[in-house]
Design a protein around this motif. Structure first.
Motif, PDB file in Angstrom:
ATOM      1  N   ARG A   6      54.958  78.200  47.694  1.00 59.86           N
ATOM      2  CA  ARG A   6      54.979  76.842  48.227  1.00 59.86           C
ATOM      3  C   ARG A   6      56.277  76.208  47.769  1.00 59.86           C
ATOM      4  NH1 ARG A   6      51.711  78.751  51.178  1.00 59.86           N
ATOM      5  NH2 ARG A   6      49.474  78.422  51.039  1.00 59.86           N
ATOM      6  N   HIS A   7      56.796  75.291  48.577  1.00 50.71           N
ATOM      7  CA  HIS A   7      58.101  74.723  48.278  1.00 50.71           C
ATOM      8  C   HIS A   7      58.076  73.200  48.323  1.00 50.71           C
ATOM      9  CE1 HIS A   7      59.786  78.737  48.691  1.00 50.71           C
ATOM     10  NE2 HIS A   7      58.974  78.866  49.738  1.00 50.71           N
ATOM     11  N   ALA A   8      58.846  72.625  47.447  1.00 53.86           N
ATOM     12  CA  ALA A   8      59.074  71.183  47.433  1.00 53.86           C
ATOM     13  C   ALA A   8      60.506  70.976  46.977  1.00 53.86           C
ATOM     14  CB  ALA A   8      58.105  70.489  46.491  1.00 53.86           C
ATOM     15  N   SER A  24      60.047  65.728  48.773  1.00 52.17           N
ATOM     16  CA  SER A  24      59.387  66.189  49.996  1.00 52.17           C
ATOM     17  C   SER A  24      58.763  67.554  49.753  1.00 52.17           C
ATOM     18  CB  SER A  24      60.400  66.318  51.139  1.00 52.17           C
ATOM     19  OG  SER A  24      61.024  65.096  51.412  1.00 52.17           O
ATOM     20  N   THR A  25      57.768  67.869  50.567  1.00 52.60           N
ATOM     21  CA  THR A  25      57.172  69.198  50.532  1.00 52.60           C
ATOM     22  C   THR A  25      57.480  69.905  51.844  1.00 52.60           C
ATOM     23  OG1 THR A  25      55.082  68.341  51.384  1.00 52.60           O
ATOM     24  CG2 THR A  25      55.304  68.499  48.991  1.00 52.60           C
ATOM     25  N   SER A  26      57.529  71.224  51.789  1.00 52.12           N
ATOM     26  CA  SER A  26      57.862  71.982  52.999  1.00 52.12           C
ATOM     27  C   SER A  26      56.781  71.835  54.072  1.00 52.12           C
ATOM     28  CB  SER A  26      58.088  73.455  52.667  1.00 52.12           C
ATOM     29  OG  SER A  26      56.938  74.017  52.078  1.00 52.12           O
ATOM     30  N   SER A  27      55.548  71.524  53.680  1.00 49.31           N
ATOM     31  CA  SER A  27      54.480  71.325  54.661  1.00 49.31           C
ATOM     32  C   SER A  27      54.657  70.024  55.433  1.00 49.31           C
ATOM     33  CB  SER A  27      53.117  71.288  53.968  1.00 49.31           C
ATOM     34  OG  SER A  27      53.000  70.107  53.182  1.00 49.31           O
ATOM     35  N   GLY A  28      55.446  69.102  54.891  1.00 48.80           N
ATOM     36  CA  GLY A  28      55.625  67.802  55.509  1.00 48.80           C
ATOM     37  C   GLY A  28      54.595  66.773  55.052  1.00 48.80           C
ATOM     38  N   ALA A  29      53.646  67.186  54.197  1.00 45.57           N
ATOM     39  CA  ALA A  29      52.642  66.237  53.694  1.00 45.57           C
ATOM     40  C   ALA A  29      53.316  65.105  52.923  1.00 45.57           C
ATOM     41  CB  ALA A  29      51.623  66.949  52.821  1.00 45.57           C
ATOM     42  N   ARG A  31      57.110  63.441  52.671  1.00 43.50           N
ATOM     43  CA  ARG A  31      58.428  63.472  53.283  1.00 43.50           C
ATOM     44  C   ARG A  31      59.224  62.267  52.783  1.00 43.50           C
ATOM     45  NH1 ARG A  31      60.028  66.617  57.021  1.00 43.50           N
ATOM     46  NH2 ARG A  31      57.977  66.979  57.907  1.00 43.50           N
TER      47      ARG A  31
END
Length: 149
Positions: A6-8, A24-29, A31
């Motif tokens: 998982r990435h942030a 931000s998180t890579s999922s967009g949750a 931003r």
């Protein structure tokens, strides 16, 4: 099985006291969510690392409790968990010293003793607890069975 990644990311502008950042998180949750010294040590707008850790711990514990109850053939109707993280300066350094998990669970086929045992197991097995435990003085837990609605 391959590792799950998982990435942030975080960005900071300026010096520590007057600067600010966004995460931000890579999922967009998340931003470009603001964070700063006032949001960390005072009551400024935005989030902070400790709040994000508390959210991760509450989420992880809640999911693990649902899994363990499911393994016991007990179906939770609702699980609500609040994580309270304590950050303070001791011995000249800032450190996260403890986290308290407070959870309320409802479900028609769950008894208080089963819930207590399942919650204790979830606290020990949740991957976020496992990660945090070596650096903390304590992870405490309070769990209550609430009437199903």
């Amino acid at each position: 099985m391959a590792d799950i990644e998982r990435h942030a990311q975080a960005h900071w502008s300026g010096d520590l006291r007057t600067g600010s950042g966004k995460t931000s998180t890579s999922s967009g949750a998340l931003r470009d969510v603001a964070y700063s010294v006032p949001s960390r040590f005072e009551s400024g707008k935005g989030t902070n690392p400790e709040e994000l850790i508390a959210a991760a711990h509450a989420s992880c514990f809640t999911m693990m409790l649902a899994k363990i109850l499911g393994d016991l053939k007990k179906t939770p109707k609702d699980i609500a968990t609040k994580a309270t993280l304590s950050l303070s300066q001791r011995i000249g350094e800032w450190k996260i010293w403890k986290i308290h998990l407070d959870s309320e669970v409802s479900g028609d086929d769950i008894d208080a003793e089963t819930l207590k045992r399942a919650a204790a197991e979830a606290k020990e097995k949740c991957p976020v607890s496992v990660l945090l435990k070596p650096g903390l003085e304590t992870i405490t837990l309070e769990v209550r069975l609430t009437p199903g609605a």
